[in-house]
Write a protein that holds these residues in place. Structure first.
Motif, PDB file in Angstrom:
ATOM      1  N   MET A  54       0.841  -1.202   0.000  1.00  0.00           N
ATOM      2  CA  MET A  54       0.000   0.000   0.000  1.00  0.00           C
ATOM      3  C   MET A  54       0.875   1.251   0.000  1.00  0.00           C
ATOM      4  O   MET A  54       1.831   1.366   0.773  1.00  0.00           O
ATOM      5  CB  MET A  54      -0.905   0.008   1.245  1.00  0.00           C
ATOM      6  CG  MET A  54      -1.820   1.232   1.367  1.00  0.00           C
ATOM      7  SD  MET A  54      -1.063   2.709   2.150  1.00  0.00           S
ATOM      8  CE  MET A  54      -0.839   2.133   3.828  1.00  0.00           C
TER       9      MET A  54
ATOM     10  N   LEU B 274      -0.132   5.369  -0.083  1.00  0.00           N
ATOM     11  CA  LEU B 274      -1.164   6.405  -0.197  1.00  0.00           C
ATOM     12  C   LEU B 274      -0.543   7.758  -0.532  1.00  0.00           C
ATOM     13  O   LEU B 274      -0.889   8.379  -1.526  1.00  0.00           O
ATOM     14  CB  LEU B 274      -1.980   6.495   1.093  1.00  0.00           C
ATOM     15  CG  LEU B 274      -3.235   7.367   1.006  1.00  0.00           C
ATOM     16  CD1 LEU B 274      -4.231   6.784   0.001  1.00  0.00           C
ATOM     17  CD2 LEU B 274      -3.891   7.509   2.379  1.00  0.00           C
TER      18      LEU B 274
ATOM     19  N   SER C  95      -0.722  14.441   0.195  1.00  0.00           N
ATOM     20  CA  SER C  95      -2.080  13.994   0.467  1.00  0.00           C
ATOM     21  C   SER C  95      -3.085  14.885  -0.265  1.00  0.00           C
ATOM     22  O   SER C  95      -2.929  16.108  -0.332  1.00  0.00           O
ATOM     23  CB  SER C  95      -2.359  14.032   1.972  1.00  0.00           C
ATOM     24  OG  SER C  95      -3.699  13.672   2.238  1.00  0.00           O
TER      25      SER C  95
ATOM     26  N   VAL D 148       1.995   8.145   4.501  1.00  0.00           N
ATOM     27  CA  VAL D 148       1.173   6.973   4.804  1.00  0.00           C
ATOM     28  C   VAL D 148       1.461   5.914   3.748  1.00  0.00           C
ATOM     29  O   VAL D 148       1.087   6.067   2.582  1.00  0.00           O
ATOM     30  CB  VAL D 148      -0.337   7.308   4.815  1.00  0.00           C
ATOM     31  CG1 VAL D 148      -1.164   6.039   4.973  1.00  0.00           C
ATOM     32  CG2 VAL D 148      -0.661   8.302   5.931  1.00  0.00           C
ATOM     33  N   HIS D 149       2.169   4.864   4.140  1.00  0.00           N
ATOM     34  CA  HIS D 149       2.470   3.780   3.197  1.00  0.00           C
ATOM     35  C   HIS D 149       3.085   2.586   3.929  1.00  0.00           C
ATOM     36  O   HIS D 149       3.685   2.725   4.988  1.00  0.00           O
ATOM     37  CB  HIS D 149       3.414   4.253   2.086  1.00  0.00           C
ATOM     38  CG  HIS D 149       4.645   4.970   2.564  1.00  0.00           C
ATOM     39  ND1 HIS D 149       5.698   4.334   3.177  1.00  0.00           N
ATOM     40  CD2 HIS D 149       4.986   6.290   2.509  1.00  0.00           C
ATOM     41  CE1 HIS D 149       6.641   5.216   3.484  1.00  0.00           C
ATOM     42  NE2 HIS D 149       6.225   6.413   3.094  1.00  0.00           N
ATOM     43  N   ASN D 150       2.918   1.412   3.344  1.00  0.00           N
ATOM     44  CA  ASN D 150       3.594   0.202   3.814  1.00  0.00           C
ATOM     45  C   ASN D 150       4.955   0.027   3.152  1.00  0.00           C
ATOM     46  O   ASN D 150       5.816  -0.682   3.669  1.00  0.00           O
ATOM     47  CB  ASN D 150       2.751  -1.045   3.524  1.00  0.00           C
ATOM     48  CG  ASN D 150       1.546  -1.155   4.417  1.00  0.00           C
ATOM     49  OD1 ASN D 150       1.519  -0.616   5.516  1.00  0.00           O
ATOM     50  ND2 ASN D 150       0.515  -1.845   3.939  1.00  0.00           N
TER      51      ASN D 150
ATOM     52  N   ASN E  74       1.193   7.076  -5.974  1.00  0.00           N
ATOM     53  CA  ASN E  74      -0.251   6.841  -5.961  1.00  0.00           C
ATOM     54  C   ASN E  74      -0.830   7.670  -7.106  1.00  0.00           C
ATOM     55  O   ASN E  74      -1.181   8.834  -6.930  1.00  0.00           O
ATOM     56  CB  ASN E  74      -0.854   7.258  -4.628  1.00  0.00           C
ATOM     57  CG  ASN E  74      -2.352   7.014  -4.554  1.00  0.00           C
ATOM     58  OD1 ASN E  74      -2.956   6.445  -5.456  1.00  0.00           O
ATOM     59  ND2 ASN E  74      -2.964   7.463  -3.471  1.00  0.00           N
TER      60      ASN E  74
ATOM     61  N   TYR F 131       5.991   9.461   9.983  1.00  0.00           N
ATOM     62  CA  TYR F 131       4.575   9.119   9.793  1.00  0.00           C
ATOM     63  C   TYR F 131       3.647   9.788  10.811  1.00  0.00           C
ATOM     64  O   TYR F 131       2.504  10.083  10.493  1.00  0.00           O
ATOM     65  CB  TYR F 131       4.393   7.603   9.859  1.00  0.00           C
ATOM     66  CG  TYR F 131       5.299   6.858   8.920  1.00  0.00           C
ATOM     67  CD1 TYR F 131       4.968   6.692   7.581  1.00  0.00           C
ATOM     68  CD2 TYR F 131       6.523   6.335   9.363  1.00  0.00           C
ATOM     69  CE1 TYR F 131       5.815   6.022   6.703  1.00  0.00           C
ATOM     70  CE2 TYR F 131       7.369   5.662   8.491  1.00  0.00           C
ATOM     71  CZ  TYR F 131       7.020   5.513   7.165  1.00  0.00           C
ATOM     72  OH  TYR F 131       7.860   4.868   6.307  1.00  0.00           O
TER      73      TYR F 131
ATOM     74  N   ASP G 158       1.999   8.468  13.201  1.00  0.00           N
ATOM     75  CA  ASP G 158       0.780   7.668  13.372  1.00  0.00           C
ATOM     76  C   ASP G 158       0.976   6.719  14.553  1.00  0.00           C
ATOM     77  O   ASP G 158       1.744   5.759  14.472  1.00  0.00           O
ATOM     78  CB  ASP G 158       0.478   6.883  12.102  1.00  0.00           C
ATOM     79  CG  ASP G 158      -0.941   6.337  12.078  1.00  0.00           C
ATOM     80  OD1 ASP G 158      -1.387   5.815  13.117  1.00  0.00           O
ATOM     81  OD2 ASP G 158      -1.593   6.422  11.027  1.00  0.00           O
TER      82      ASP G 158
ATOM     83  N   TYR H 265       3.612   2.781  10.917  1.00  0.00           N
ATOM     84  CA  TYR H 265       4.147   2.440   9.595  1.00  0.00           C
ATOM     85  C   TYR H 265       5.663   2.278   9.604  1.00  0.00           C
ATOM     86  O   TYR H 265       6.226   1.583   8.750  1.00  0.00           O
ATOM     87  CB  TYR H 265       3.741   3.512   8.577  1.00  0.00           C
ATOM     88  CG  TYR H 265       2.277   3.470   8.227  1.00  0.00           C
ATOM     89  CD1 TYR H 265       1.749   2.390   7.521  1.00  0.00           C
ATOM     90  CD2 TYR H 265       1.419   4.490   8.614  1.00  0.00           C
ATOM     91  CE1 TYR H 265       0.400   2.342   7.204  1.00  0.00           C
ATOM     92  CE2 TYR H 265       0.067   4.447   8.304  1.00  0.00           C
ATOM     93  CZ  TYR H 265      -0.436   3.371   7.596  1.00  0.00           C
ATOM     94  OH  TYR H 265      -1.772   3.304   7.286  1.00  0.00           O
TER      95      TYR H 265
ATOM     96  N   GLU I 188      -6.040   4.244   2.921  1.00  0.00           N
ATOM     97  CA  GLU I 188      -4.902   3.421   3.331  1.00  0.00           C
ATOM     98  C   GLU I 188      -5.294   1.973   3.603  1.00  0.00           C
ATOM     99  O   GLU I 188      -4.425   1.139   3.866  1.00  0.00           O
ATOM    100  CB  GLU I 188      -4.236   4.024   4.567  1.00  0.00           C
ATOM    101  CG  GLU I 188      -5.117   4.089   5.794  1.00  0.00           C
ATOM    102  CD  GLU I 188      -4.602   5.094   6.805  1.00  0.00           C
ATOM    103  OE1 GLU I 188      -3.749   4.712   7.634  1.00  0.00           O
ATOM    104  OE2 GLU I 188      -5.057   6.248   6.775  1.00  0.00           O
ATOM    105  N   THR I 189      -6.576   1.660   3.552  1.00  0.00           N
ATOM    106  CA  THR I 189      -7.028   0.282   3.719  1.00  0.00           C
ATOM    107  C   THR I 189      -6.981  -0.507   2.416  1.00  0.00           C
ATOM    108  O   THR I 189      -7.352  -1.677   2.387  1.00  0.00           O
ATOM    109  CB  THR I 189      -8.462   0.249   4.276  1.00  0.00           C
ATOM    110  OG1 THR I 189      -9.291   1.109   3.496  1.00  0.00           O
ATOM    111  CG2 THR I 189      -8.485   0.693   5.725  1.00  0.00           C
TER     112      THR I 189
END
Length: 527
Positions: free
Chosen positions: A284, A286, A293, A302-304, A324, A353, A355, A360, A389-390
């Motif tokens: 993922m 985002l 964003s 936001v990313h894996n 993205n 991140y 978060d 992440y 992000e899902t």
């Protein structure tokens, strides 16, 4: 030479056919569970001796070959009552800790199982292997902790599962942590010490991003070998089945820091397969880096995974920051006997991140290293537009030239390492950040940060920058003491084109100093 291409713009209709656009957050919550050392049950439910059978990996190969000669049959499905469970209810179905297989035995490993239901419709069979005998794991009323008697009855009557997960003390000698899970189609996830689930591995990918829709092979049966008390590795075998191919898989699994999985595969195509992906990775991305964003967000990234690295057969190393995009993008990097590739999560600080729940910075990278010659083919990267992000919207895999041919067995092997970064070369500089530069009166600006460059070497470094359409206006390099490296600025003019491929390479003494940096500039993504 690598080759990249745009995918046709009719992507909205195509996306409806792409089930790999998956709710990853659901799997994260449902899939992870720790088991303490006080597990008491030592074995699965008793199984009559007549049900045990002799077993070696050749057993799986023979089953796969025999299956390939028969018409494909869909896997058995869970009943509608289980499939219709919502996320919250399914999340309350947990394998009992005191029922963990081998939980109270001298081996450091234990096994837990996933119940069918919700997104996990396909039923799979799971055996344990002890003393070269395969023994089916039988389900009892005590196997799962469930929210209602009706659900317990349904699961017990089925007697089958939706997947398997293994536990081992990778973080603490007193706690058996879940470190690998197999659940859903041919998906599996792996953790190393200190990590939390992020990207996914898959056994095989077929027809990804093709107009006719993707085919999803399924691991329909597993065999888990019992390790001795001295072993620090475990072996899992899997039988794969789909409309186009069957396969026998052997996973040699080594938990630790980092965890690694050595995979041996034999495929038996039922028909010719043109678009097949070996060692596929799904992740993922985002926003972050070159992508901002689309909506106000307190998180910088936001990313894996934030980049694709490729070690080519000729020794060249490539780094491609992930994107993205506003439109579906498919890129292909032609190669021969590729040395390795991976989706990498390079940023490892909380500040990257911000978060507190997703963490992440703890998500694993995945590095694929072929253990035999994979010949000619191409490394394929697919980037899918995403607003959440899902959603898993990044896919990478190796596509062998010519695909697979009907009735011709295909063997290959590779090592997957769940590292924090790609393999390190101590003497090499490394791309650590890519970003948009300042707004210029003429042209566009990019900046790329490289670590591991000494200040005294700055004047000795040459910048080789090129663009497929348009022109490079200027380049410059300055010291970046904060990362013990350098920052490179590239300004370019795309002129009348809407899409252009940029390439940047640093050289010292006419030799590459770092990975070749690649980027696809798209006017739609720079509004």
């Amino acid at each position: 030479m690598n080759h990249m291409m745009n995918y046709p713009t009719g992507y909205p209709a195509l996306l409806k056919k792409l089930p790999f656009f998956i709710l990853t957050a659901i799997v994260y919550v449902v899939g992870i569970n720790n088991v303490n050392a006080a597990e008491t049950s030592a074995a699965p439910a008793p199984v009559p001796e007549k049900k045990s059978k002799n077993f070696t990996h050749d057993t799986v190969v023979e089953l796969a070959q025999q299956l390939s000669q028969k018409p494909f049959k869909e896997a058995k499905k869970a009943p509608k009552e289980l499939i219709d469970l919502d996320f919250a209810t399914y999340g309350k179905i947990n394998y009992q800790e005191n029922a963990a297989i081998w939980g109270g035995t001298p081996t450091k490993f234990s096994v837990q199982l996933f119940a069918p239901g919700f997104l996990y419709k396909n039923l799979v069979d799971i055996d344990v292997v002890e003393n070269s005998k395969a023994i089916p794991i039988e389900l009892t009323e005590a196997s799962f902790d469930v929210p209602s008697d009706a659900i317990e009855k349904l699961i017990t009557q089925l007697g089958q599962y939706a997947g398997v997960r293994l536990h081992y003390p990778i973080n603490d000698d007193e706690v058996k942590d879940e470190f690998i899970m197999f659940q859903g189609a041919s998906y599996f996830r792996v953790l190393s010490k200190g990590q939390t689930y992020g990207l996914s591995n898959r056994g095989l990918a077929i027809d990804v991003a093709q107009p006719k829709g993707e085919e999803y092979p399924l691991f329909k049966r597993f065999w888990v070998e019992r390790p001795s008390k001295y072993q620090t590795a475990i072996v899992v075998h899997a039988l794969l089945d789909s409309q186009s191919v069957t396969g026998a898989y052997r996973f040699g699994i080594y938990p630790g820091a980092p965890s690694r999985v050595e995979v041996d595969v034999t495929l038996f195509p039922r028909k010719d397969i043109q678009h097949v992906g070996l060692a596929p990775l799904t992740s993922m991305f985002l926003f972050g880096g070159l992508d901002n964003s689309d909506k106000p967000d307190y998180r910088p990234e936001v990313h894996n995974s934030d980049g694709l690295q490729i070690d080519r057969g000729n020794g060249e190393r490539l780094w491609r920051p992930l994107n993205n995009p506003n439109k579906l993008q498919v890129s292909a990097f032609a190669d021969e006997d590729i040395k390795g590739f991976g989706l990498i999560q390079r940023h490892r600080k909380f500040e990257d991140y911000q978060d507190l729940s997703a963490n992440y910075q703890l998500r694993p990278s995945a590095w694929i290293e072929p253990l035999n010659d994979w010949g000619k083919g191409q490394l394929v990267l697919i980037e899918i537009p995403s607003s959440a992000e899902t959603n898993d919207n990044i896919v990478a895999y190796w596509e062998p030239q010519g695909g697979l041919k009907k009735d011709q067995p295909y063997k290959y092997s590779y090592r997957m390492t769940a590292s924090n970064d790609s393999p390190s070369i101590a003497s090499k500089a490394r791309v650590v950040r890519s970003s948009k530069g300042q707004v210029l009166s003429k042209g566009k600006e990019l900046l790329v940060d490289f670590s591991n460059i000494k200040p005294q070497d700055i004047d000795k470094i040459s910048i080789d920058a090129s663009i497929s359409k348009g022109k490079i206006l200027s380049t410059r390099i300055v010291a970046h003491p904060d990362i013990n490296g350098a920052r490179v600025f590239v300004s370019f003019e795309p002129e009348s084109t809407n899409v252009a491929e940029l390439r940047l390479q640093l050289k010292k003494d006419d030799k590459p100093l770092a990975a070749t940096w690649l980027y696809r500039w798209n006017s739609d993504d720079w509004q």
